[in-house]
Design a protein around this motif. Sequence first.
Motif: not given
Length: 549
Positions: A275-284, A313-318, A328-336
């Motif tokens: 999908a051309g998505v950059t997957l990032k992780v900021r885990a506790s 876009g990018s997706v952050l799991i934090g 646990i939060e999942v952020h995306d930069q999609g269309r909303g």
Amino acid sequence: MPLTKLKNAERNQALLRLIVAGIAEVYTLVTAAFSSIPLADSLAVLIFIALFMVVSAGLLLHVVRRPGVYPWRRVLGMAFDYTGISFTMIMGGEYLLPIYVVLLWVTVGNGMRYGSQYLAVSTTLGLIALATIFYNTPYWHAHPYVIATVVLTTVIVPAYAQVLLSQTREAYEKADAANFARSRFLAQASHDLRQPIHSISLFTACLRDADLGPEERRMVDNIDKSLHSVSQLFRSILDSYTLDNGRVAARTDVIPVKSLIDAVALQNSEVARWAGVTLKVRASRHRVRVDPNLLSTMVQNLVSNAIKYGPGGSVLIGCRQRNGTLSIEVHDQGRGISDQHLPHVFDEFYRVRQVRDKDIEGVGLGLSIVQRIGTLMGLSVRIASRAGVGTVASIDGIPIEAGPPLTPTVAPVASTRLLAGLRVLLIEDDQNVLLATATLLEKWGCQVQTATTIPSDDVQCDLVISDFDLNTEASGADCIAYMRQLSGSNIPAMLITGHDTQRVEDAVGDPTIPVLSKPVRPAELRSMLTALKAGLPLDAMPAGAARPV
């Protein structure tokens, strides 16, 4: 009717008896204050109802302390009710005639709660109570039509209730039979459909390791994408159906949340790349007390949605700590998601669609499943979104286990070089799956011996991989036990199944034997093999793919 519902019926009936008696006490007080009922009769009724409530409380306590089905206790309760009603109506005469409503409620209520036999018993006791009231009440002697009316009502209403009860029971039995048939169909379909999906995924992994040109590699990618879509859709349907049947129970354990999030990120790495998505992780690095399989399913569905609706876009799991718990939060930069859609995103089969929107895979079950699992585990799920900016999905209220944050054990890199020379006994009764798995293992450098059931010859191996459901003679667990007995050592082993993993784990009863759910992704299989070869404890490994609930 399930035993738990029968227990609740007993308790609810005993509790209602106490409540209705209290209402009757209040009604008698009001009637005595605003009518010419003799004071002595009023006091007698009030005292009797008070004593009735004391005995009712004792019956309720008995039901709570000794739950279960006791026919003698039910009949005794009915006789107790009708005795109380009879005495109250006899002493109150015409002023307490409305108490007849309680008699009718007791008659119909017992039948609806306990069944047709009890309805017949309660109707008989009700008619005996009415005869006693008629014989001892001068007002009823002077108004025979009143007694005729209440007698007919006491017979006709329960008779009609019996008809409804029979129809309801028949409908329930048909629905139950249909539900059982559907359960068997889905269970078998689950197994039968997982087999080809599993073998195709392994064959495509073999192709990927081959010397392919750019065009051929793109074709393999497309096969993998289509296979992933089918697998996700199938998993969502099964998860939803399993939740509908109430067969899901949370089994809490203490786990490092980082290993769970890392596993989900690893599982979605290929999908994100497509999908051309950059997957990032900021885990506790905290440990949490949860059901790891259910929480993994929740996070997986949120990440899958984020990638699906935020391509490019990018997706952050934090993680974020709030009020002593973890989110646990999942952020995306999609269309909303616009305000008009936001209140409905947790509805089953609801999909956010815009005018002239392109088709997006899925049936709209993901967020519904997340919310339902969250409710099951006592967690809450929030969605915040701004159209054109992106969406944040959060799982809140995850209990943090006391103690210092963990420094996770570093698992070995799942490289095929680490598997070179590993002697593997592969046991599988499906020829396509057997061929695909053996081919892939050999490409990783393993020395593979295959069997479709317990080997008859002496097999020297370092590790056993077996399907759980083999044939009527033996299961995968039997094969592993036989090989361990034959070798005299605790040979590392794993099971792969197309059925419910929790059921298989319970049947095996050995936490050292991991159970993987078909379809198994090659990266997951390689990681588990690497861990077993290195002798690492299983909790040092990421949990791999989210299992169906």
